[in-house]
Design a protein around this motif. Sequence first.
Motif: not given
Length: 276
Positions: A6-9, A15-20, A59-63
Amino acid sequence: MAATDWYAHKSLGDGLFWIQERFFQSENRANIWLLRGSHQDVVVDTGLGLRSLPDYIDAMGLLGKDPQKKNPLLAIATHAHFDHSGGLHQFQQVGVHSAEVDAVANGDNFETVTWLSDREIAEAPSPGWRARHYKVKAVQPTHILQEGDVINLGDRQLTVLHMPGHSRGSICLHDRDNKLLFSGDVVYDGAMIDWLPYSRVSDYISSCERLVGLVDSEQVDQVLPGHYNTFGAKRLHRLASSYISRAGTCPAKFSTFAWRTLAGVALRACNPRSAC
């Protein structure tokens, strides 16, 4: 559909991510921002909430990959509208401005201006899903935000700027040291909307005057808006100044009145009960 579908980033660095939301194909699709700090992480706006945003981030390990080293995660809505607040209920820590606490806590789908159609969802998030059943779920905010509050991430701070006009509880988050502005729907590179329930043109003018002041005092280099693409200080100045010059004219006042009347009728029809 899994959250990972559902999401992409995209990583913007530092340390900044753009998620949609990939399958929410509409001008109403809001940007979701994830900002990591040394001691606290923040999600700015949460989208519709049709799939789990925390699951996607994890799941994407963004943290980070080590669960023992993960920071607390605070989800902040720049305002209560459905495209920004729909996923708040998925988070343990939730922040909204005091003016919109009741709308979020009560699941008031009139004030959240919940207005979603099947044609905006390119692929259903689950079998049999229909837009007419979508509602923003109630959640009790844990952080009630006010003008001037500082959200301490450790190595960076976000200052809350109350900027009403688009909605009564609209805020920007200002990273003064890095001259970043998370602007929500206060300003983005498109037509600024001042005709929804709880919009107020006079407040919007004052908020735009504050934005011009931020640029004139060289406090903003980059804007991370609620919709569309990022932009710089010159574009911010132009957008805010254009709204100020246009908003007080007679044609603009008539247009705002007409659209507000129509929007109110339509939203009452779609959301006959203020709470759900």
